[in-house]
Write a protein that holds these residues in place. Structure first.
Motif, short mmCIF file in Angstrom:
data_model
loop_
_atom_site.label_atom_id
_atom_site.label_comp_id
_atom_site.label_asym_id
_atom_site.label_seq_id
_atom_site.Cartn_x
_atom_site.Cartn_y
_atom_site.Cartn_z
N SER A 156 -48.62 22.29 13.66
CA SER A 156 -49.92 22.20 13.63
C SER A 156 -50.21 20.70 13.04
CB SER A 156 -50.39 23.08 12.69
OG SER A 156 -50.21 24.44 12.76
N LEU A 157 -49.69 20.21 12.11
CA LEU A 157 -49.80 18.83 11.84
C LEU A 157 -49.54 17.89 12.94
CD1 LEU A 157 -48.21 18.86 8.31
CD2 LEU A 157 -50.51 18.99 8.72
N ARG A 158 -48.55 18.21 13.72
CA ARG A 158 -48.32 17.13 15.00
C ARG A 158 -49.43 17.29 15.94
NH1 ARG A 158 -42.77 18.66 14.20
NH2 ARG A 158 -42.90 20.19 16.10
N LEU A 159 -49.91 18.36 16.17
CA LEU A 159 -50.97 18.69 17.09
C LEU A 159 -52.43 17.79 16.68
CD1 LEU A 159 -50.63 22.28 18.16
CD2 LEU A 159 -50.40 20.52 19.50
N ARG A 160 -52.58 18.12 15.09
CA ARG A 160 -53.74 17.40 14.79
C ARG A 160 -53.58 15.87 14.77
NH1 ARG A 160 -55.73 19.22 8.88
NH2 ARG A 160 -56.20 20.99 10.11
N ARG A 161 -52.45 15.16 14.46
CA ARG A 161 -52.14 13.85 14.69
C ARG A 161 -52.31 13.42 16.20
NH1 ARG A 161 -48.09 14.58 10.82
NH2 ARG A 161 -46.35 14.88 12.29
N ALA A 162 -52.10 14.43 16.89
CA ALA A 162 -52.34 14.25 18.45
C ALA A 162 -53.67 13.73 18.87
CB ALA A 162 -51.27 15.37 19.33
N TRP A 163 -54.38 14.92 18.44
CA TRP A 163 -55.63 14.62 18.53
C TRP A 163 -56.50 13.27 18.04
CZ3 TRP A 163 -60.35 15.37 20.80
CH2 TRP A 163 -61.46 15.04 20.16
N GLU A 164 -56.05 13.18 16.76
CA GLU A 164 -56.65 11.84 16.19
C GLU A 164 -56.35 10.51 17.01
OE1 GLU A 164 -55.06 11.75 12.33
OE2 GLU A 164 -56.44 13.57 11.70
N GLU A 165 -55.00 10.81 17.79
CA GLU A 165 -54.47 9.57 18.62
C GLU A 165 -55.24 9.51 19.97
OE1 GLU A 165 -50.42 8.04 20.89
OE2 GLU A 165 -50.33 9.58 19.31
N LEU A 166 -55.51 10.86 20.52
CA LEU A 166 -56.23 10.92 21.57
C LEU A 166 -57.65 10.61 21.64
CD1 LEU A 166 -54.42 13.78 23.48
CD2 LEU A 166 -54.02 11.31 23.77
N ARG A 167 -58.33 11.05 20.61
CA ARG A 167 -59.72 11.10 20.44
C ARG A 167 -60.27 9.56 20.73
NH1 ARG A 167 -61.50 12.83 14.82
NH2 ARG A 167 -60.40 11.03 14.19
N GLY A 168 -59.76 8.49 19.98
CA GLY A 168 -60.31 7.03 20.47
C GLY A 168 -60.31 6.96 22.03
N ALA A 169 -59.19 6.95 22.33
CA ALA A 169 -58.89 6.64 23.54
C ALA A 169 -59.80 7.27 24.68
CB ALA A 169 -57.56 6.92 24.22
N LEU A 170 -59.88 8.57 24.41
CA LEU A 170 -61.02 9.30 25.23
C LEU A 170 -62.35 8.89 25.22
CD1 LEU A 170 -59.31 13.10 25.08
CD2 LEU A 170 -59.29 11.45 27.04
N LEU A 171 -62.72 8.81 23.83
CA LEU A 171 -64.22 8.00 23.81
C LEU A 171 -64.54 6.93 24.48
CD1 LEU A 171 -64.55 8.95 19.89
CD2 LEU A 171 -65.72 9.97 21.81
N VAL A 172 -63.36 5.93 24.54
CA VAL A 172 -63.49 4.72 25.32
C VAL A 172 -63.70 4.84 26.87
CG1 VAL A 172 -62.58 2.57 25.79
CG2 VAL A 172 -62.25 3.23 23.51
N LEU A 173 -62.67 5.83 27.22
CA LEU A 173 -62.73 6.32 28.60
C LEU A 173 -64.15 6.87 28.80
CD1 LEU A 173 -59.36 7.54 29.28
CD2 LEU A 173 -60.29 5.37 30.18
N ALA A 174 -64.64 7.71 28.08
CA ALA A 174 -66.08 8.40 28.41
C ALA A 174 -66.98 7.21 28.40
CB ALA A 174 -66.36 9.51 27.30
N ALA A 175 -67.00 6.30 27.54
CA ALA A 175 -68.01 5.26 27.45
C ALA A 175 -67.93 4.37 28.78
CB ALA A 175 -68.04 4.33 26.19
N GLN A 176 -66.69 4.25 29.32
CA GLN A 176 -66.55 3.26 30.52
C GLN A 176 -66.74 4.15 31.87
OE1 GLN A 176 -62.48 2.04 30.40
NE2 GLN A 176 -62.85 0.65 28.85
N ARG A 177 -66.78 5.49 31.88
CA ARG A 177 -67.13 6.26 33.02
C ARG A 177 -68.20 5.67 33.83
NH1 ARG A 177 -67.15 12.78 33.89
NH2 ARG A 177 -66.54 12.92 36.04
N PRO A 178 -69.61 5.57 33.25
CA PRO A 178 -70.63 5.14 33.97
C PRO A 178 -70.43 3.98 34.89
CG PRO A 178 -71.42 5.91 31.98
CD PRO A 178 -69.95 5.95 31.82
N LEU A 179 -69.57 3.17 34.08
CA LEU A 179 -69.45 1.53 34.77
C LEU A 179 -68.42 1.82 35.87
CD1 LEU A 179 -68.89 -0.33 31.53
CD2 LEU A 179 -71.09 -0.10 32.92
#
Length: 840
Positions: free
Chosen positions: A804-827
């Motif tokens: 469970s702890l590894r899954l939570r750290r995985a989410w924290e690692e992916l969250r920032g990258a996915l937010l950047v991609l979401a912001a870039q998607r219109p571009l």
């Protein structure tokens, strides 16, 4: 007890009770029924705050009983056609019990009989177009409506899960109630709105849980009272947004759509005023609509909201409608007929004009949602839009040619010539000179009739003429009672009207003829036979010594102006003539009372009079050149007919100054010949005001009246509502999920914004491989999330603490990258080469 348990196949009576509780226990959650109850209770509180009547039964207890019955019936297996009749019958009993508790009689049977008599009288008024002034009937219908809304709303929500059908009836009821309620009652609408939003959110979560159960998704069912603070925050923010959003101008298209929607409501409001005419409403009716009845009732309170701006060369009374029949409780509008006029057409014939008049142009810009009345002073001549004019429908009288016993019901002009007409017909029958239509009427009969009477039709019996239908001729279309837009439409936001207004002097009115035409004397001298005799005696005493109708009208006007103006009076007691009560007991009131009293007193002295209702022009803005007309300028005033000059306004209400008379025919001649008062086509083609002052948006007058910085608050509330809405959409459906399911749901949601949603036939592992192509260097992290979800979904044992702890750290690692991609998607759609999509 054991026998009862055995009959139900249980070991003990406790098992039976437990089974019953489980059967009726709401799987929708106790919170759902609590929120629904408070949604409906907000309406009850709003009705009680409105103060329609002095006493109401315990509506909250009635609602509680209806909600309980609706819930129990919804949870049983009985068909609806068995449940509803029982519930409605029980509701009728409860409504009768609640209403009769307010009747001051000792025996219950006497109270029930009294209520039945009152309801029967109300039903007769409803069928025949009459008017009801018994407030107890309103109490009965409010009690019944409370039961119906409580029962049906609960039944629909808990039997069929139709939550919107459970909310909407209460919303319609509270909006109609608030249309006539004092401003302090508005707070209950926001209670209703908040509870309704909470109920919608709670029910949506329940439906999501049901879908998860059907799909066998593992989640924790702990969404209940624990989520109430968050949902309350959303409801509070949305309520604040609605409260603080400024009300600017209305676009024409929006106004037309709104008028089409509210048309049936305004029609219903007119009928409501007719059938419940003696309630303690704080307004006389919709601000810009006028019903067919002016009932003398209890207190009113007119606000300061701006209704319109009027450009005119002088202050003027703007008529919306006319009341010509006194029925012992107030004035009503008699039967009318309509005449259609295209834009700019001449509505009044040039040959039948009154003396001492001039033309006056009025340009109107409406700020409130308009009714269908085209407001105008005097006699409207031309309008800038197609209009329909209402005129009095001719009164018909039937003269029997064989039976003189019916002559007592005929006007005096007809009774005096009835014997001569019968003799003529006997002779004409013998000579065979009777035609088959009124156009073939022999000259002898026409000469026997008074000048203003005409034969409208023959009534035949056994092949021969048996009676004549007689009508008084009138100067149609000169004598308008109102002008409005055709059909069910509403008045445009801007229009111009050219009117003919009187400038008759006091000398001319004193010397006016008293030879009233028949169409005036038969309609505008009408009084019911039960008008108290001391009202007639008072009118005679006040007018003693006056030698002409004008001076008599002045005497009555001045007598009434000595009374006190008061909008907070109590309604006249039932069974008491309101004018007698006003003149001899209250000696105070508002314009409805003053104008009606003057009309009744004038008619008792043989002077034709009527009431006009509309607005008087309010404060004048010399800088902008218009009159600012507010809701408080709503008014009713009497008009007196003078044969050579038409209808002349009087002002008995002491809160308004007396009317200044003109200089007579000389002033009218100068006004008519002067270039400044003669209307031109451009006056009608350009009815509007300056665009920057009266276009879309708020005017400077409206902004000045605001005590808070509206625009910053509007932006702030919009931002907060957007943030709250976005947070709600993100959190929706996440509460109660296990750790692996929660991390997977968050990753896939954010990935749908950054890349694409997971396809129906795509497994979590396949979706993870496609997503990993967008996240170089994080392929193992994505795979860990997908594998963890798959293991939690299909294995019997859940993830360990370390997993469970590894899954939570995985989410924290992916969250920032996915937010950047979401912001870039219109571009990426604009610059595909610079932001290539690497995933398949």
């Amino acid at each position: 007890m054991s026998t009862i348990a055995a009959r139900f196949g249980a070991d003990s009576i406790g098992d039976v009770l437990l089974a019953v509780v489980r059967r009726v226990w709401p799987r929708e959650g106790v919170l759902t029924i609590v929120l629904l109850f408070f949604v409906m209770l907000s309406v009850v509180w709003s009705v009680e705050a409105a103060g329609w009547v002095d006493r109401l039964p315990p509506l909250g207890m009635i609602l509680l009983g209806a909600t309980t019955m609706g819930f129990v019936f919804a949870k049983t297996r009985l068909q609806w056609w068995l449940c509803h009749p029982v519930a409605l019958l029980y509701g009728a009993v409860v409504s009768v019990w609640a209403t009769t508790s307010l009747i001051q009689l000792e025996e219950l049977s006497d109270r029930i009989v009294d209520l039945i008599i009152r309801l029967n009288a109300w039903g007769y008024a409803a069928r025949t177009g009459g008017y009801n002034t018994d407030a107890l009937v309103f109490v009965f219908w409010v009690s019944a409506l409370t039961w119906v809304i409580g029962y049906l709303s609960t039944f629909l929500v808990f039997r069929y899960h139709r939550v919107w059908l459970g909310i909407l009836p209460s919303g319609v009821a509270i909006l109609f109630n608030l249309r006539f309620a004092p401003p302090q009652a508005t707070i209950w609408f926001f209670f209703y709105l908040a509870f309704a939003l909470l109920l919608l959110v709670r029910f949506n979560v329940f439906q999501q849980h049901e879908r998860w159960k059907r799909s066998r998704v593992d989640f924790q069912e702990n969404l209940g009272l624990g989520s109430l603070p968050e949902m309350s925050l959303y409801a509070l923010l949305i309520s604040l947004f609605v409260w603080l959003t400024p009300s600017g101008g209305v676009a024409p298209l929006v106004s037309e759509v709104w008028n089409a929607i509210t048309g049936p409501y305004n029609d219903f409001a007119v009928e409501f005023n007719r059938l419940f005419a003696n309630l303690n409403t704080t307004q006389e009716g919709p601000s810009t609509t006028f019903s067919r009845a002016l009932i003398l009732k209890g207190p009113i309170k007119l606000g300061s909201a701006v209704i319109m701006y009027v450009q005119a060369d002088e202050p003027i009374y703007l008529r919306a409608t006319v009341y010509d029949v006194y029925n012992g409780r107030g004035m009503i509008t008699g039967e009318k007929q309509t005449l259609n006029f295209p834009p700019g057409s001449e509505t009044a014939p040039p040959t039948k004009e009154y003396k001492s008049r001039k033309e006056l142009t009025q340009k109107v810009t409406l700020r409130a949602t308009p009714g269908n009345a085209i407001l105008a002073g005097g006699i409207p001549l031309r309008a800038s839009q197609r209009s329909v004019a209402e005129v009095d429908k001719p009164l018909s009288y039937f003269l029997s040619l064989d039976d003189s016993s019916t002559d007592a019901s005929l006007p005096s002009q007809v009774r005096s010539v009835a014997p001569q007409i019968r003799e003529q017909f006997v002779r004409l029958r013998q000579e065979g000179r009777l035609g088959s239509s009124p156009a073939d009427l022999p000259a002898e009969i026409a000469r026997a009739l008074p000048n203003d009477l005409r034969v409208a039709n023959y009534l035949s019996r056994d092949g021969r003429v048996a009676a004549l239908e007689l009508q008084f001729s009138s100067p149609y279309p000169l004598d308008f009672t109102s002008v409005r837009v055709p059909g069910r439409g509403r008045a445009p936001s801007q229009y111009s009207v050219v009117s003919s207004v009187s400038v008759a002097s006091e000398r001319e009115l004193r010397n006016a003829s008293t030879d009233y035409p028949g169409w005036i004397s038969e309609r505008y001298l009408q009084l019911p036979s039960n008008v108290p005799e001391r009202v007639r005696r008072l009118a005679q005493e006040v007018t003693a010594g006056a030698t002409n109708p004008y001076d008599k009208a002045l005497r009555i006007q001045d007598y009434l102006r000595a009374f006190r103006y008061n909008e907070s009076i109590e309604a006249p007691p039932p069974g008491v003539d309101p004018i007698e009560h006003f003149l001899f007991t209250m000696r105070e009131g508002y314009c409805d009372y003053f104008s009606t009293a003057m009309v009744v007193m004038l008619r008792s002295q043989g002077i034709p009079a009527r009431i006009s209702a509309g607005y008087f022009t309010g404060e004048f803005d010399s800088n902008k050149g218009y009159y600012l007309v507010r809701e408080a300028n709503t008014h009713a005033w009497p008009e007196v007919f003078f044969p050579e000059y038409g209808w002349i306004e009087f002002e008995p209400t002491p809160s308004r100054p007396p009317i200044a008379r003109g200089a007579g025919s000389e002033e009218a001649d100068m006004a008519t010949s002067g270039p400044s008062t003669t209307s031109t086509p451009s006056d009608l083609e350009d009815p509007g005001f300056i665009e920057e002052d009266f276009g879309l948006g708020m005017t400077s007058d409206t902004i000045d009246e605001q005590s808070v910085p509206v625009f910053p608050i509007f932006l702030l509330t919009t931002l907060l509502a957007g943030v709250a809405g976005g947070w709600y959409l993100w959190q929706r459906g996440l509460r109660g999920l296990t750790n692996a399911n929660l991390v997977y749901a968050k990753v896939t949601r954010l990935a749908a914004l950054a890349y694409r949603p997971q396809r129906d036939a795509e497994t979590p592992v396949e979706y993870g491989r496609a997503l990993a192509g967008l996240l170089p260097g994080r392929e193992r992290t994505v795979a860990r999330v997908m594998d963890g979800y798959t293991a939690a979904r299909y294995s019997r044992s859940g993830p360990t603490l370390s997993e469970s702890l590894r899954l939570r750290r995985a989410w924290e690692e992916l969250r920032g990258a996915l937010l950047v991609l979401a912001a870039q998607r219109p571009l990426r759609y604009l610059f595909r080469r610079r932001f290539p999509t690497r995933a398949p």
